[in-house]
Scaffold this motif. Structure first.
Motif, PDB file in Angstrom:
ATOM      1  N   LYS A 113       0.830  -1.209   0.000  1.00  0.00           N
ATOM      2  CA  LYS A 113       0.000   0.000   0.000  1.00  0.00           C
ATOM      3  C   LYS A 113       0.861   1.254   0.000  1.00  0.00           C
ATOM      4  N   ASN A 114       1.941   1.204   0.753  1.00  0.00           N
ATOM      5  CA  ASN A 114       2.853   2.348   0.808  1.00  0.00           C
ATOM      6  C   ASN A 114       3.888   2.319  -0.311  1.00  0.00           C
ATOM      7  N   SER A 116       6.646   1.017  -0.126  1.00  0.00           N
ATOM      8  CA  SER A 116       7.924   1.237   0.541  1.00  0.00           C
ATOM      9  C   SER A 116       7.921   0.367   1.782  1.00  0.00           C
ATOM     10  N   SER A 119       6.305   2.282   7.496  1.00  0.00           N
ATOM     11  CA  SER A 119       6.697   3.571   8.057  1.00  0.00           C
ATOM     12  C   SER A 119       6.950   3.468   9.554  1.00  0.00           C
TER      13      SER A 119
END
Length: 291
Positions: A113-114, A116, A119
């Motif tokens: 979803k990110n 990456s 977080s």
């Protein structure tokens, strides 16, 4: 995973038993290799391997206990207390493996979803300590409730949960919920990756990385328990039973291939390790020849 136990299934099948023995041993070897890789290799700070490590630990112990139980079943069957304890442990270990599969699916969903690594905010919420509590306490709670509700539900002829009175639902119920959740998460992951491929610029490196992520996600679809669905249909098909044994005994192999072999940084560390071993052996040989 079977919901009924027809007479023909109760009879021992030498071919299936041999296949099970070989496949489970191979799977245990790759579970061990995956655990060693997770423990010894250096991973980037953003990578969260907690779920993967605990999937390996839970399933390795479950498969090892299952294998030993089936090999010495004739001796264990006569000791009802031991048989009951083993079936309770198997329930806990396999169920905790499924809970960790769900946690890994959630982490994968957040990562995709990110697009990456997770977080810092998510890392605080999904800390290693919280994940460990969730991964094992949920399974332990289910086993504890099962023991309180029906303490005689454990300890079948195969040292597993008794099927005749529906006690198996204490295992299959949570498993079905996790498998359905993983299926939904997998569909959402594929949709998210598909939209990313459409919206991103046609930069070769970005497209390549995203496609690799799609391929790994397809592999994780198998790792995260979807092959266990076959177990519901093995009551009436010998072919599905064989396929079920092969796929689910090789979860350690799939985990090792997807998370270790297909990881470029891990392969580089493998190369360094093998080069070190080769140079170390050469030094030993040279010392021996000098002597």
């Amino acid at each position: 995973m079977q919901t009924i136990c027809p007479p023909e299934v109760q009879k021992s099948d030498p071919l299936l038993e041999l296949l099970n023995l070989v496949c489970v041993i191979v799977g245990l070897v790759f579970f061990t290799l995956a655990l060693l890789t997770f423990a010894l290799c250096q991973w980037s700070p953003g990578v969260n391997n907690v779920a993967r490590i605990n999937i390996c630990i839970s399933l390795l112990l479950a498969h090892l206990l299952f294998l030993l139980t089936q090999q010495f079943l004739s001796l264990i069957q006569h000791q009802q207390v031991l048989c009951t304890v083993i079936s309770g442990l198997l329930h806990f270990l396999f169920l905790s493996g499924f809970v960790w599969m769900f946690i890994e699916a959630v982490l994968l969903f957040i990562c995709v979803k990110n697009l990456s690594q997770i977080s810092s905010i998510n890392r605080k919420v999904l800390s290693s300590g919280f994940l460990c509590v969730l991964g094992y306490v949920v399974a332990l709670a289910v086993v504890a409730v099962s023991v309180v509700v029906d303490p005689n539900g454990y300890g079948s002829e195969k040292c597993w949960m008794k099927i005749d009175k529906g006690f198996i639902s204490r295992f299959l119920g949570p498993v079905c919920m996790i498998l359905m959740s993983n299926m939904i998460l997998f569909i959402k992951i594929i949709i998210s990756l598909n939209s990313t491929l459409k919206n991103r610029n046609a930069e070769v490196s970005q497209m390549k990385q995203t496609k690799i992520l799609v391929f790994k996600t397809l592999g994780q679809f198998v790792v995260l328990g979807c092959s266990w669905i076959l177990g519901f249909f093995t009551n009436c098909s010998k072919v599905l039973e064989i396929l079920f044994v092969i796929l689910n005994s090789q979860q350690g192999t799939f985990i090792f291939l997807i998370y270790c072999v297909l990881n470029n940084k891990v392969r580089q560390q493998y190369r360094k390790f093998f080069r070190y071993l080769c140079s170390f052996k050469q030094q030993d040989y040279s010392i021996m020849f000098k002597k």
